[in-house]
Design a protein around this motif. Structure first.
Motif, PDB file in Angstrom:
ATOM      1  N   UNK A  22     -14.134  -8.914  25.006  1.00  8.63           N
ATOM      2  CA  UNK A  22     -12.813  -8.555  24.487  1.00  8.63           C
ATOM      3  C   UNK A  22     -11.752  -9.588  24.874  1.00  8.63           C
ATOM      4  N   UNK A  23     -11.844 -10.124  26.109  1.00  6.70           N
ATOM      5  CA  UNK A  23     -10.785 -11.007  26.598  1.00  6.70           C
ATOM      6  C   UNK A  23     -11.165 -12.492  26.578  1.00  6.70           C
ATOM      7  N   UNK A  24     -12.241 -12.837  25.872  1.00  8.38           N
ATOM      8  CA  UNK A  24     -12.603 -14.255  25.763  1.00  8.38           C
ATOM      9  C   UNK A  24     -12.497 -14.666  24.296  1.00  8.38           C
ATOM     10  N   UNK A  25     -11.637 -15.631  24.038  1.00 11.19           N
ATOM     11  CA  UNK A  25     -11.395 -16.009  22.649  1.00 11.19           C
ATOM     12  C   UNK A  25     -12.103 -17.303  22.270  1.00 11.19           C
ATOM     13  N   UNK A  26     -12.555 -18.077  23.276  1.00 14.80           N
ATOM     14  CA  UNK A  26     -13.368 -19.247  22.987  1.00 14.80           C
ATOM     15  C   UNK A  26     -14.207 -19.554  24.225  1.00 14.80           C
ATOM     16  N   UNK A  27     -15.283 -20.299  23.972  1.00 17.15           N
ATOM     17  CA  UNK A  27     -16.142 -20.633  25.111  1.00 17.15           C
ATOM     18  C   UNK A  27     -17.354 -19.723  25.166  1.00 17.15           C
ATOM     19  N   UNK A  28     -17.595 -19.115  26.325  1.00 23.21           N
ATOM     20  CA  UNK A  28     -18.848 -18.382  26.474  1.00 23.21           C
ATOM     21  C   UNK A  28     -18.690 -17.092  27.273  1.00 23.21           C
ATOM     22  N   UNK A  29     -19.648 -16.216  27.035  1.00 21.19           N
ATOM     23  CA  UNK A  29     -19.814 -15.005  27.851  1.00 21.19           C
ATOM     24  C   UNK A  29     -21.285 -14.963  28.232  1.00 21.19           C
ATOM     25  N   UNK A  30     -21.548 -15.029  29.523  1.00 19.01           N
ATOM     26  CA  UNK A  30     -22.934 -15.042  29.992  1.00 19.01           C
ATOM     27  C   UNK A  30     -23.136 -13.948  31.032  1.00 19.01           C
ATOM     28  N   UNK A  31     -24.289 -13.276  30.889  1.00 17.88           N
ATOM     29  CA  UNK A  31     -24.626 -12.256  31.889  1.00 17.88           C
ATOM     30  C   UNK A  31     -25.991 -12.593  32.471  1.00 17.88           C
ATOM     31  N   UNK A  32     -26.183 -12.192  33.727  1.00 14.25           N
ATOM     32  CA  UNK A  32     -27.480 -12.455  34.354  1.00 14.25           C
ATOM     33  C   UNK A  32     -27.892 -11.223  35.139  1.00 14.25           C
ATOM     34  N   UNK A  33     -29.130 -10.808  34.938  1.00 14.59           N
ATOM     35  CA  UNK A  33     -29.697  -9.713  35.711  1.00 14.59           C
ATOM     36  C   UNK A  33     -30.840 -10.300  36.528  1.00 14.59           C
ATOM     37  N   UNK A  34     -30.844 -10.044  37.821  1.00 14.98           N
ATOM     38  CA  UNK A  34     -31.933 -10.575  38.643  1.00 14.98           C
ATOM     39  C   UNK A  34     -32.415  -9.482  39.595  1.00 14.98           C
ATOM     40  N   UNK A  35     -33.703  -9.200  39.550  1.00 15.22           N
ATOM     41  CA  UNK A  35     -34.303  -8.211  40.471  1.00 15.22           C
ATOM     42  C   UNK A  35     -34.954  -9.005  41.597  1.00 15.22           C
ATOM     43  N   UNK A  36     -34.345  -8.912  42.770  1.00 21.12           N
ATOM     44  CA  UNK A  36     -34.755  -9.793  43.855  1.00 21.12           C
ATOM     45  C   UNK A  36     -34.572  -9.055  45.175  1.00 21.12           C
ATOM     46  N   UNK A  37     -35.572  -9.112  46.036  1.00 26.59           N
ATOM     47  CA  UNK A  37     -35.507  -8.455  47.354  1.00 26.59           C
ATOM     48  C   UNK A  37     -35.102  -6.984  47.228  1.00 26.59           C
ATOM     49  N   UNK A  38     -35.738  -6.317  46.281  1.00 24.47           N
ATOM     50  CA  UNK A  38     -35.498  -4.888  46.058  1.00 24.47           C
ATOM     51  C   UNK A  38     -34.025  -4.579  45.799  1.00 24.47           C
ATOM     52  N   UNK A  39     -33.337  -5.503  45.154  1.00 20.24           N
ATOM     53  CA  UNK A  39     -31.929  -5.273  44.785  1.00 20.24           C
ATOM     54  C   UNK A  39     -31.673  -5.909  43.432  1.00 20.24           C
ATOM     55  N   UNK A  40     -30.750  -5.325  42.709  1.00 20.31           N
ATOM     56  CA  UNK A  40     -30.407  -5.875  41.402  1.00 20.31           C
ATOM     57  C   UNK A  40     -29.121  -6.673  41.513  1.00 20.31           C
ATOM     58  N   UNK A  41     -29.178  -7.925  41.115  1.00 17.90           N
ATOM     59  CA  UNK A  41     -27.972  -8.751  41.067  1.00 17.90           C
ATOM     60  C   UNK A  41     -27.476  -8.764  39.628  1.00 17.90           C
ATOM     61  N   UNK A  42     -26.219  -8.449  39.467  1.00 16.76           N
ATOM     62  CA  UNK A  42     -25.599  -8.495  38.133  1.00 16.76           C
ATOM     63  C   UNK A  42     -24.493  -9.546  38.189  1.00 16.76           C
ATOM     64  N   UNK A  43     -24.511 -10.445  37.243  1.00 17.12           N
ATOM     65  CA  UNK A  43     -23.444 -11.434  37.193  1.00 17.12           C
ATOM     66  C   UNK A  43     -22.957 -11.515  35.758  1.00 17.12           C
TER      67      UNK A  43
END
Lengths: 166, 522
Positions: B291-312
């Protein structure tokens, strides 16, 4: 003695500001330190009256009491006028002022009276309702005063002086 | 007892002593006037009372003021009169045949004693009055606060009732939507055409979105976050990645953004998470980024590591100024509202959900350059089935072969039908009834292997039915189904005698696992 001098007495409960009103009127000073009056303090000031001779008001500042005892009565003798003082923030003092007026009538049937409702500077804390003052004004002059700011003080003394003969 | 002595009763020597003593204390000043009030004589210490000896006539005139208005043919006593110098004196007017005498007696000592006493008394009285007034005001304030509290409690109870109703009213139809969607997706065989696939994806995406929005509002409305119940399930991160991609890519592409969701599996264990809440976090973050990005990029990352979920989730959007970093996490914040759209609710929900899942949240942002949200969520443990009453062990030998029976108790025909289809697919023989009394009768008369009962039934509630069954010695496995996802509701159901507690909308995998668990226990 001067024929143009009249004795007036300050009457009211303790702590209503009688001494402060006299200080403001006579010396134009004010102190917020409360100091109980014992006995009587006598001051005087000349009042200019329109079309009439000046009048010397001899002001008796009598110790505050909720009822008149023999001592107070001895101070009142010879008074031509009364300044009844109440504290707007304590409604009970208004009833006391009216009671004192009624008690004084046995000694001073012809004395003129003006009611001062003092501490106008604390009006936001007043317990006395405006409607009460409207009712009281039907029977005697009522003036809201502030010894602290001086509001209404001269007016009250002059109002009483005007009503005095000659 | 003798009367008080008269002065004459004493010997001359005593009399003299008394007179001397009183004289010393009173320090009398006598002023004598003629009949016209002219001062003719003065005896005593005039200075003591503030009179100027060299100008005694002026002081004498002040004294005359004390007798204004009085007849001068009788004596007058005036105690405690303040003199010009402030000293207190008793003033006595004595009438003489040819004039007047005014006698002043020092009263300062007595005045000071009386004043100290009176001052204390008056101040105590004034303080007492103010104290009484303050207490009365405090009482009034307390009374008003109590009334206010009662009103707030009423409003809170109303709000809770509304939330419960809304929660039920949202979740029940969404259960039907998701359930039937699942059926359609699995039964459109063998390979749906592009249009059908697109339609199914659109329905799922929008149902998901609607569900997330509704959950945001309900989540916000829940006053007590502790009451929220985590629902750990084995989570298919790849499916989640694909769903989110399907939900946001078309919009991002339309805006000309470089969009991507990356999945990284470092840990080979199966992630156990509260899938719904994780999805809610991702939908909110990605939705804001797009919604708030008008140019460029939107990237998401999900990582399951050491029994924890990293969301970026990072973007090259408008960014958040340093002054607003904290405020964007407040509900209905003006920052979000001013930026163009939305209620300013999403990030406050994200923060709350992360806290509920004992995770951490970090925001880095530069105004005009973009933002990066980084969340770490520890994995959860799969919920163990509650301790069940002893189950019948008569089927211990032949559980693998025998067709198991389920009695479904639900008043919603769509849900009932959906459960019938799903459970049949899972290999169960299904009976269903629409109300609790009948369910109790049937369960006792012909006990099923599993009783699947909805809590919110008309008349007798599901929990009451379960309690009655247990009270009559029913020992079969009971799974309770409810639209209320709170710890309290779960406890109530388990205390009534249920073995498991599932919340709507029904996840087919969750249902399958619950039924598997029930059969294993049996």
């Amino acid at each position: 003695m001067s024929a143009m001098a009249r004795k007036i007495c300050m009457l009211g409960d303790f702590g209503v500001g009688k001494t402060s009103l006299v200080s403001r009127y006579v010396r134009n000073t004010f102190s917020d330190r409360y100091l109980t009056t014992v006995g009587v303090k006598v001051d005087s000031k000349e009042v200019i009256r329109d079309g009439r001779d000046p009048l010397k008001l001899v002001v008796w500042d009598i110790a505050g009491k909720s009822a008149l005892d023999a001592l107070n009565m001895s101070y009142l003798r010879g008074a031509s006028g009364l300044l009844l003082v109440a504290d707007g923030t304590r409604e009970q003092t208004l009833r006391t002022a009216i009671d004192l007026l009624l008690q004084s009538r046995s000694l001073l049937s012809g004395a003129q009276a003006v009611l001062l409702v003092n501490k106008l500077d604390l009006v936001e804390r007043w317990e006395v309702a405006p409607s009460t003052l409207v009712e009281l004004r039907k029977t005697l002059p009522v003036i809201e005063t502030s010894a602290l700011s001086g509001d209404g003080v001269d007016q009250a003394f002059v109002e009483l002086a005007r009503s005095l003969d000659p | 007892m003798k009367d008080a002595p008269e002065l004459a009763d004493f010997s001359p020597e005593v009399e003299r002593h008394i007179a001397r003593f009183l004289f010393e204390r009173a320090q009398p000043l006598l002023l004598e006037f003629d009949s016209a009030w002219h001062l003719i004589n003065l005896q005593g210490d005039a200075n003591r009372f503030g009179f100027d000896v060299d100008n005694a006539q002026a002081g004498a005139r002040q004294l005359q003021d004390l007798f204004i208005g009085l007849s001068h043919d009788e004596s007058v006593d005036l105690p405690f009169v303040q003199m010009p110098n402030g000293r207190s004196a008793h003033v006595h007017l004595l009438v003489a045949g040819d004039g007047y005498r005014v006698l002043l007696l020092d009263a300062q000592g007595e005045h000071d004693r009386q004043q100290a006493q009176q001052q204390t008394s008056n101040e105590a009285s004034l303080i007492g009055y103010q104290k009484g007034k303050a207490i009365a005001q405090l009482r009034q304030i307390r009374s008003e606060l109590e009334q206010q509290r009662a009103r707030l409690q009423d409003a809170n109870a109303l709000k809770n009732a509304l939330i419960a109703t809304l929660s039920h009213d949202f979740r029940t139809p969404l259960t039907s939507v998701f359930g039937y969607l699942h059926l359609l997706e699995t039964r459109v065989e063998p390979e749906p055409d592009a249009e059908t696939r697109h339609a199914l994806r659109a329905i799922r995406r929008n149902a998901n979105y609607l569900f997330t929005l509704a959950e945001n509002l309900l989540e916000y409305a829940r006053a007590d976050t502790r009451s929220s119940l985590l629902a750990p399930v084995e989570t298919d991160l790849q499916a989640m990645q694909e769903d989110l991609d399907g939900m946001f890519r078309p919009l991002a592409v339309e805006q000309g953004l470089d969009f991507g969701i990356e999945l990284e599996r470092v840990d080979e264990t199966t992630p156990v998470l509260d899938e719904l809440r994780v999805r809610q976090i991702l939908v909110n973050l990605i939705s804001n980024a797009v919604r708030y990005t008008h140019h460029g990029e939107v990237k998401a990352r999900l990582a399951w590591k050491d029994a924890a979920l990293l969301i970026e989730v990072r973007d090259t959007g408008i960014g958040i100024g340093e002054d607003y970093r904290e405020r964007v996490f407040e509900p209905f914040n003006k920052v979000g509202q001013a930026a163009g759209s939305g209620a300013g609710l999403g990030l406050s929900i994200v923060k709350r959900l992360v806290r509920q899942m004992h995770g951490t949240l970090d925001l880095q942002s530069t105004l005009g350059k973009g933002s990066r949200f980084r969340i770490v969520l520890p994995g959860l443990a799969l919920a163990k089935p509650a301790d069940a009453p002893l189950l019948s062990s008569d089927a211990a030998g032949g559980t693998q072969q025998r067709v198991r029976s389920v009695l479904v108790v639900d008043d919603d025909p769509d849900i009932t039908h959906l459960l019938e289809v799903m459970l049949t697919d899972l290999g169960f023989r299904v009976r269903s009834v629409g109300e609790a009394t009948l369910a109790v009768e049937q369960a006792l008369a012909n006990p099923p292997d599993v009783l699947l009962v909805d809590v919110e039934l008309p008349g007798l509630s599901g929990n009451t039915a379960v309690f009655r069954l247990r009270a009559k010695g029913y020992r079969g496995h009971i799974v309770t189904l409810s639209a209320t996802p709170t710890e309290e509701a779960r406890k109530v159901a388990l205390n009534a005698g249920a073995n498991q507690y599932l919340t709507k909308p029904i996840n087919i995998d969750q249902l399958a696992r619950a039924m598997q668990r029930a059969v294993s226990a049996a």
